[in-house]
Design a protein around this motif. Structure first.
Motif, PDB file in Angstrom:
ATOM      1  N   THR A 185      -2.892  -9.014  -4.415  1.00  0.00           N
ATOM      2  CA  THR A 185      -3.157  -8.182  -3.204  1.00  0.00           C
ATOM      3  C   THR A 185      -3.904  -9.362  -2.225  1.00  0.00           C
ATOM      4  OG1 THR A 185      -5.023  -6.944  -3.471  1.00  0.00           O
ATOM      5  CG2 THR A 185      -2.811  -5.977  -4.051  1.00  0.00           C
ATOM      6  N   ALA A 186      -3.587  -9.151  -0.931  1.00  0.00           N
ATOM      7  CA  ALA A 186      -4.504 -10.076   0.051  1.00  0.00           C
ATOM      8  C   ALA A 186      -4.327  -9.523   1.360  1.00  0.00           C
ATOM      9  CB  ALA A 186      -3.752 -11.496  -0.076  1.00  0.00           C
ATOM     10  N   GLU A 187      -5.094  -9.771   2.369  1.00  0.00           N
ATOM     11  CA  GLU A 187      -5.315  -9.619   3.670  1.00  0.00           C
ATOM     12  C   GLU A 187      -4.899 -10.967   4.368  1.00  0.00           C
ATOM     13  OE1 GLU A 187      -8.504  -8.772   7.109  1.00  0.00           O
ATOM     14  OE2 GLU A 187      -8.574  -7.356   5.050  1.00  0.00           O
ATOM     15  N   ILE A 188      -4.110 -10.346   5.644  1.00  0.00           N
ATOM     16  CA  ILE A 188      -3.585 -11.534   6.443  1.00  0.00           C
ATOM     17  C   ILE A 188      -4.850 -11.854   7.316  1.00  0.00           C
ATOM     18  CG2 ILE A 188      -1.979 -12.427   8.169  1.00  0.00           C
ATOM     19  CD1 ILE A 188       0.021 -10.244   6.925  1.00  0.00           C
ATOM     20  N   VAL A 189      -5.310 -13.118   7.414  1.00  0.00           N
ATOM     21  CA  VAL A 189      -6.261 -13.641   8.528  1.00  0.00           C
ATOM     22  C   VAL A 189      -5.413 -14.585   9.411  1.00  0.00           C
ATOM     23  CG1 VAL A 189      -8.328 -13.227   6.689  1.00  0.00           C
ATOM     24  CG2 VAL A 189      -6.802 -15.418   6.769  1.00  0.00           C
ATOM     25  N   ASP A 190      -4.318 -15.353   9.020  1.00  0.00           N
ATOM     26  CA  ASP A 190      -3.743 -15.956  10.115  1.00  0.00           C
ATOM     27  C   ASP A 190      -2.256 -15.897   9.909  1.00  0.00           C
ATOM     28  OD1 ASP A 190      -2.581 -18.201  11.426  1.00  0.00           O
ATOM     29  OD2 ASP A 190      -4.069 -19.521  10.797  1.00  0.00           O
ATOM     30  N   PRO A 191      -1.333 -14.742  10.863  1.00  0.00           N
ATOM     31  CA  PRO A 191      -0.094 -14.576  10.698  1.00  0.00           C
ATOM     32  C   PRO A 191       0.710 -15.845  10.989  1.00  0.00           C
ATOM     33  CG  PRO A 191      -1.389 -12.990  11.882  1.00  0.00           C
ATOM     34  CD  PRO A 191      -2.212 -14.261  11.702  1.00  0.00           C
ATOM     35  N   ASP A 192       0.306 -16.741  12.023  1.00  0.00           N
ATOM     36  CA  ASP A 192       1.166 -18.008  11.783  1.00  0.00           C
ATOM     37  C   ASP A 192       1.291 -18.873  10.973  1.00  0.00           C
ATOM     38  OD1 ASP A 192       1.789 -17.174  14.566  1.00  0.00           O
ATOM     39  OD2 ASP A 192      -0.046 -18.298  15.421  1.00  0.00           O
ATOM     40  N   ALA A 193       0.050 -19.331  10.254  1.00  0.00           N
ATOM     41  CA  ALA A 193       0.063 -20.038   8.902  1.00  0.00           C
ATOM     42  C   ALA A 193       0.971 -19.096   7.731  1.00  0.00           C
ATOM     43  CB  ALA A 193      -1.606 -20.198   8.408  1.00  0.00           C
ATOM     44  N   LEU A 194       0.770 -18.103   7.627  1.00  0.00           N
ATOM     45  CA  LEU A 194       1.534 -17.250   6.618  1.00  0.00           C
ATOM     46  C   LEU A 194       2.805 -17.473   6.815  1.00  0.00           C
ATOM     47  CD1 LEU A 194       1.606 -15.490   4.122  1.00  0.00           C
ATOM     48  CD2 LEU A 194       1.049 -13.528   5.787  1.00  0.00           C
ATOM     49  N   ARG A 195       3.455 -17.164   8.155  1.00  0.00           N
ATOM     50  CA  ARG A 195       4.652 -17.363   8.507  1.00  0.00           C
ATOM     51  C   ARG A 195       5.410 -18.823   7.988  1.00  0.00           C
ATOM     52  NH1 ARG A 195       3.133 -14.891  13.413  1.00  0.00           N
ATOM     53  NH2 ARG A 195       3.824 -12.994  13.402  1.00  0.00           N
ATOM     54  N   ALA A 196       4.418 -19.805   8.427  1.00  0.00           N
ATOM     55  CA  ALA A 196       5.050 -21.221   7.926  1.00  0.00           C
ATOM     56  C   ALA A 196       4.957 -21.373   6.315  1.00  0.00           C
ATOM     57  CB  ALA A 196       3.981 -22.192   8.774  1.00  0.00           C
ATOM     58  N   ALA A 197       3.969 -20.957   5.728  1.00  0.00           N
ATOM     59  CA  ALA A 197       3.997 -21.009   4.306  1.00  0.00           C
ATOM     60  C   ALA A 197       5.238 -20.469   3.815  1.00  0.00           C
ATOM     61  CB  ALA A 197       2.591 -20.495   3.743  1.00  0.00           C
ATOM     62  N   MET A 198       5.504 -19.060   4.244  1.00  0.00           N
ATOM     63  CA  MET A 198       6.662 -18.363   3.605  1.00  0.00           C
ATOM     64  C   MET A 198       7.863 -19.152   4.168  1.00  0.00           C
ATOM     65  SD  MET A 198       5.603 -14.438   4.199  1.00  0.00           S
ATOM     66  CE  MET A 198       7.121 -13.826   3.554  1.00  0.00           C
ATOM     67  N   THR A 199       7.938 -19.652   5.122  1.00  0.00           N
ATOM     68  CA  THR A 199       9.532 -20.306   5.301  1.00  0.00           C
ATOM     69  C   THR A 199       9.482 -21.868   4.815  1.00  0.00           C
ATOM     70  OG1 THR A 199       8.446 -21.019   7.660  1.00  0.00           O
ATOM     71  CG2 THR A 199       9.821 -18.963   7.516  1.00  0.00           C
ATOM     72  N   GLY A 200       8.232 -22.427   4.753  1.00  0.00           N
ATOM     73  CA  GLY A 200       8.328 -23.806   4.266  1.00  0.00           C
ATOM     74  C   GLY A 200       8.009 -23.804   2.802  1.00  0.00           C
ATOM     75  N   GLY A 201       7.380 -23.038   2.278  1.00  0.00           N
ATOM     76  CA  GLY A 201       7.188 -23.143   0.797  1.00  0.00           C
ATOM     77  C   GLY A 201       5.853 -23.679   0.591  1.00  0.00           C
ATOM     78  N   ILE A 202       5.002 -23.573  -0.618  1.00  0.00           N
ATOM     79  CA  ILE A 202       3.803 -23.850  -1.001  1.00  0.00           C
ATOM     80  C   ILE A 202       4.004 -25.041  -2.174  1.00  0.00           C
ATOM     81  CG2 ILE A 202       1.625 -23.098  -1.909  1.00  0.00           C
ATOM     82  CD1 ILE A 202       1.922 -20.541  -0.593  1.00  0.00           C
ATOM     83  N   GLY A 203       3.523 -26.053  -2.005  1.00  0.00           N
ATOM     84  CA  GLY A 203       3.072 -27.082  -2.958  1.00  0.00           C
ATOM     85  C   GLY A 203       4.414 -27.737  -3.240  1.00  0.00           C
ATOM     86  N   ARG A 204       4.479 -28.474  -4.569  1.00  0.00           N
ATOM     87  CA  ARG A 204       5.383 -29.257  -4.736  1.00  0.00           C
ATOM     88  C   ARG A 204       6.370 -28.616  -5.772  1.00  0.00           C
ATOM     89  NH1 ARG A 204       3.812 -34.737  -5.857  1.00  0.00           N
ATOM     90  NH2 ARG A 204       4.882 -35.095  -7.543  1.00  0.00           N
ATOM     91  N   GLY A 205       7.481 -29.379  -6.028  1.00  0.00           N
ATOM     92  CA  GLY A 205       8.693 -28.828  -6.899  1.00  0.00           C
ATOM     93  C   GLY A 205       9.624 -27.750  -5.988  1.00  0.00           C
ATOM     94  N   ARG A 206       9.613 -27.771  -4.788  1.00  0.00           N
ATOM     95  CA  ARG A 206      10.192 -26.823  -4.254  1.00  0.00           C
ATOM     96  C   ARG A 206      11.693 -26.626  -4.325  1.00  0.00           C
ATOM     97  NH1 ARG A 206       7.262 -27.600   1.529  1.00  0.00           N
ATOM     98  NH2 ARG A 206       7.069 -29.390   0.581  1.00  0.00           N
ATOM     99  N   ALA A 207      12.425 -27.804  -4.519  1.00  0.00           N
ATOM    100  CA  ALA A 207      13.738 -27.860  -4.924  1.00  0.00           C
ATOM    101  C   ALA A 207      14.097 -27.346  -6.407  1.00  0.00           C
ATOM    102  CB  ALA A 207      14.316 -29.294  -4.797  1.00  0.00           C
ATOM    103  N   TYR A 208      13.048 -27.063  -7.110  1.00  0.00           N
ATOM    104  CA  TYR A 208      13.217 -26.615  -8.407  1.00  0.00           C
ATOM    105  C   TYR A 208      12.532 -25.371  -8.933  1.00  0.00           C
ATOM    106  CZ  TYR A 208      14.836 -31.581  -8.476  1.00  0.00           C
ATOM    107  OH  TYR A 208      15.697 -32.658  -8.111  1.00  0.00           O
ATOM    108  N   GLY A 209      12.387 -24.376  -7.983  1.00  0.00           N
ATOM    109  CA  GLY A 209      12.147 -23.072  -8.236  1.00  0.00           C
ATOM    110  C   GLY A 209      10.411 -22.910  -8.055  1.00  0.00           C
TER     111      GLY A 209
END
Length: 222
Positions: A185-209
């Motif tokens: 669980t977490a709290e949102i401290v930067d909504p724009d950064a969260l939107r970007a992370a959710m739509t762009g993905g986090i870290g490497r290997g995004r094509a592979y799950g």
């Protein structure tokens, strides 16, 4: 802009499903078959913003696919998926607000690139080092912070690596991405950064799950 999340329950008794669950490159191709073909000059995964994750629910395998264009399960072979459902999660993304609490899940590839100085000292050190245990958790806390989240509770579970071979014959390249599931669980401290992370993905290997961050708002008192 619209963002879709598609949930596919796969028939794990099928040989092709079992093989693709073991082969991250083959699963990537299967996921991309849900979308129209593009020219070789354009990356279909990036064009459609495709991220995916495989989850086990008891004896069932569930494939989660996020994209900017709605996936087309009818493109799958007959019987490959026994159930499918898609929903527009753009209202969820638009409603992200500072201070809102949520639960999260992300299968990520926690790694570190040693500096050139470190690699000179440790001659056999690879260019990318997989992180485990506390080091992987520290990586996640940093990445979650960049994604606009303040972590409250946290669990991490090592997963099998995403492996496969890309290309054919002597030119084939091995694909291997270390994976850890982070959830809590977490709290949102930067909504724009969260939107970007959710739509762009986090870290490497995004094509592979790897890299798909999914959330669910918490009710008061949770």
């Amino acid at each position: 802009m619209t963002t879709w999340l598609t949930r596919l329950t796969l028939d794990a008794s099928r040989i092709d499903v079992r093989e693709e669950l073991r082969n991250a490159v083959a699963m990537h191709r299967r996921v991309m078959s849900l979308f129209p073909d593009l020219s070789e000059l354009e990356s279909a995964r990036q064009h459609f913003g495709v991220l995916h994750r495989v989850e086990q629910e008891g004896r069932r395998a569930v494939l989660m696919v996020q994209s900017s264009g709605e996936a087309a399960p009818e493109r799958l072979p007959d019987g490959y998926a026994v159930d499918s459902a898609s929903r527009d999660i753009q209202p969820l993304l638009d409603a992200l607000a500072h201070g809102r609490r949520l639960s999260y899940r992300c299968d990520a590839n926690p790694v570190r690139r040693p500096s050139s100085t470190t690699r000179e000292v440790y001659r056999n050190l690879p260019s990318v080092v997989a992180l485990h245990g506390r080091h992987a958790d520290d990586w996640w806390y940093r990445r979650a912070g960049l994604a606009g989240l303040k972590i409250y509770t946290h669990l991490s579970h090592p997963l099998d690596a995403a492996v496969g071979r890309r290309g054919k014959g002597r030119d084939a390249q091995k694909v291997r991405h270390h994976r850890v599931r982070f959830e809590g669980t977490a709290e949102i401290v930067d909504p724009d950064a969260l939107r970007a992370a959710m739509t762009g993905g986090i870290g490497r290997g995004r094509a592979y799950g790897c890299g798909l961050l999914t959330i669910a708002p918490l009710r008061a008192g949770e």
